[in-house]
Design a protein around this motif. Structure first.
Motif, short mmCIF file in Angstrom:
data_model
loop_
_atom_site.label_atom_id
_atom_site.label_comp_id
_atom_site.label_asym_id
_atom_site.label_seq_id
_atom_site.Cartn_x
_atom_site.Cartn_y
_atom_site.Cartn_z
N ALA A 23 0.82 -1.28 -0.08
CA ALA A 23 -0.15 0.11 -0.11
C ALA A 23 0.90 1.23 0.24
O ALA A 23 0.22 2.39 -0.10
CB ALA A 23 -1.03 -0.03 1.20
N GLY A 24 1.97 1.04 0.10
CA GLY A 24 3.25 2.19 0.14
C GLY A 24 3.79 2.65 1.40
O GLY A 24 4.97 3.36 1.18
N MET A 25 3.25 2.62 2.59
CA MET A 25 3.96 3.10 3.70
C MET A 25 3.82 1.74 4.75
O MET A 25 2.83 1.17 4.78
CB MET A 25 3.61 4.31 4.15
N GLU A 26 4.71 1.72 5.72
CA GLU A 26 4.70 0.73 6.81
C GLU A 26 4.96 1.78 8.25
O GLU A 26 5.72 2.81 8.06
CB GLU A 26 5.59 -0.20 6.82
N TYR A 27 4.47 1.38 9.21
CA TYR A 27 4.70 2.11 10.41
C TYR A 27 6.00 1.26 10.97
O TYR A 27 6.36 0.09 10.71
CB TYR A 27 3.63 1.74 11.55
N THR A 28 6.97 1.93 11.45
CA THR A 28 8.09 1.20 12.23
C THR A 28 8.14 1.56 13.73
O THR A 28 7.66 2.51 14.38
CB THR A 28 9.45 2.07 11.57
N ILE A 29 8.69 0.67 14.49
CA ILE A 29 8.65 0.72 16.01
C ILE A 29 10.30 0.15 16.22
O ILE A 29 10.54 -1.07 16.07
CB ILE A 29 7.65 -0.12 16.59
N ASP A 30 10.84 0.99 16.77
CA ASP A 30 12.34 0.77 17.08
C ASP A 30 12.59 1.05 18.54
O ASP A 30 11.88 2.03 19.31
CB ASP A 30 13.31 1.57 16.45
N LEU A 31 13.42 0.26 19.25
CA LEU A 31 13.90 0.52 20.64
C LEU A 31 14.54 1.75 20.61
O LEU A 31 15.39 2.01 19.88
CB LEU A 31 14.71 -0.46 21.27
N VAL A 32 14.47 2.65 21.99
CA VAL A 32 15.12 3.75 22.11
C VAL A 32 16.08 3.61 23.19
O VAL A 32 15.77 3.08 24.32
CB VAL A 32 14.14 4.97 22.47
N THR A 33 17.30 3.73 23.18
CA THR A 33 18.32 3.70 23.92
C THR A 33 18.80 4.97 24.31
O THR A 33 19.54 5.30 25.44
CB THR A 33 19.53 2.64 24.05
N ALA A 34 18.82 5.88 23.19
CA ALA A 34 19.19 7.24 23.53
C ALA A 34 18.22 8.26 22.52
O ALA A 34 18.03 8.04 21.41
CB ALA A 34 20.54 7.53 22.82
N ALA A 35 17.53 8.95 23.81
CA ALA A 35 16.62 9.83 22.97
C ALA A 35 17.29 10.93 21.96
O ALA A 35 18.19 11.37 22.02
CB ALA A 35 15.87 10.76 24.08
N ASN A 36 16.47 11.38 20.73
CA ASN A 36 16.55 12.21 19.83
C ASN A 36 15.94 13.53 20.17
O ASN A 36 14.71 13.60 20.29
CB ASN A 36 16.35 11.76 18.42
N PRO A 37 16.79 14.57 20.51
CA PRO A 37 16.02 15.78 21.15
C PRO A 37 14.94 16.39 19.97
O PRO A 37 14.11 17.18 20.27
CB PRO A 37 17.08 16.58 21.20
N LYS A 38 15.32 15.99 18.54
CA LYS A 38 14.40 16.52 17.59
C LYS A 38 13.01 15.82 17.31
O LYS A 38 11.83 16.03 16.82
CB LYS A 38 14.93 16.47 16.10
N ASP A 39 12.87 14.48 18.40
CA ASP A 39 11.62 13.75 18.14
C ASP A 39 10.70 14.09 18.93
O ASP A 39 10.97 14.79 20.18
CB ASP A 39 11.99 12.29 18.70
N ASP A 40 9.50 14.02 18.82
CA ASP A 40 8.25 14.32 19.65
C ASP A 40 8.12 13.39 20.69
O ASP A 40 8.25 12.07 20.48
CB ASP A 40 6.88 14.54 19.17
N LEU A 41 7.85 13.68 21.95
CA LEU A 41 7.91 12.60 23.11
C LEU A 41 6.22 12.52 23.51
O LEU A 41 5.68 13.53 23.87
CB LEU A 41 8.69 13.10 24.34
N MET A 42 5.86 11.29 23.68
CA MET A 42 4.45 10.76 24.23
C MET A 42 4.77 10.18 25.34
O MET A 42 5.41 9.06 25.25
CB MET A 42 3.63 10.53 22.99
N GLU A 43 4.02 10.31 26.60
CA GLU A 43 4.03 9.51 27.81
C GLU A 43 2.87 9.12 28.11
O GLU A 43 1.89 9.83 28.15
CB GLU A 43 4.84 10.21 28.74
N HIS A 44 2.72 8.10 28.70
CA HIS A 44 1.36 7.47 29.16
C HIS A 44 1.51 6.38 30.13
O HIS A 44 2.35 5.43 29.77
CB HIS A 44 0.31 7.19 28.01
N ASP A 45 1.21 6.82 31.45
CA ASP A 45 1.32 5.76 32.45
C ASP A 45 2.87 5.22 32.49
O ASP A 45 2.98 4.23 32.98
CB ASP A 45 0.38 4.65 32.32
N GLY A 46 3.76 6.20 32.36
CA GLY A 46 5.28 5.63 32.60
C GLY A 46 5.68 5.09 31.30
O GLY A 46 7.18 4.80 31.24
N ALA A 47 5.16 5.03 30.29
CA ALA A 47 5.77 4.58 28.94
C ALA A 47 6.02 5.65 27.89
O ALA A 47 5.19 6.63 28.07
CB ALA A 47 4.62 3.55 28.24
N LYS A 48 7.19 5.47 27.57
CA LYS A 48 7.69 6.70 26.65
C LYS A 48 7.69 6.30 25.01
O LYS A 48 8.34 5.12 24.88
CB LYS A 48 9.12 6.99 27.11
#
Length: 129
Positions: free
Chosen positions: A40-65
């Motif tokens: 269909a043209g695009m896929e979602y990606t999910i990767d583990l974060v060990t070092a936050a990128n300051p340019k990324d938006d951060l969403m937190e819910h119940d202690g999950a980042k």
């Protein structure tokens, strides 16, 4: 209060916390992005974060980042991230108002950038309600 790019269900937050807990002391959360690919043209990606990128938006819910890649923000505005377990599969799912179609297997989607003017009008209407 700023506009949240995405929201996350309790089930998604619980799964993110499980991933972090089982991934070692350097794990901080996950990063969500979009890549070209699939039928269909695009896929979602999910990767583990060990070092936050300051340019990324951060969403937190119940202690999950969850961090959101800058290149994916316009495609993910208004999206809800969930985690589902069925008899056939388990994984993160996305309820995305910017999705115009998906392939039959559900792994690939077609997305359009969010309509920022419509979002602004919606926020203004909600503020005056």
């Amino acid at each position: 209060m700023g506009f949240a790019v995405m929201t996350m269900t309790d089930a998604a937050a619980a799964r993110v916390k499980q991933i972090v807990a089982s991934s070692g002391p350097e794990a901080q959360g996950v990063r969500v992005g979009i890549k070209k690919g699939g039928c269909a043209g695009m896929e979602y990606t999910i990767d583990l974060v060990t070092a936050a990128n300051p340019k990324d938006d951060l969403m937190e819910h119940d202690g999950a980042k969850v961090w959101i890649e800058p290149s994916a923000v316009l495609y993910l505005l208004g999206t809800q991230m969930d985690f589902e377990i069925s008899r056939i599969r388990s994984g993160f799912t996305f309820v995305n108002p910017n999705q115009t179609s998906a392939c039959g297997c559900g792994e690939s989607v077609e997305l359009k950038p969010a309509d920022l003017a419509a979002l602004a009008k919606q926020r203004e209407a909600e503020a005056h309600a």
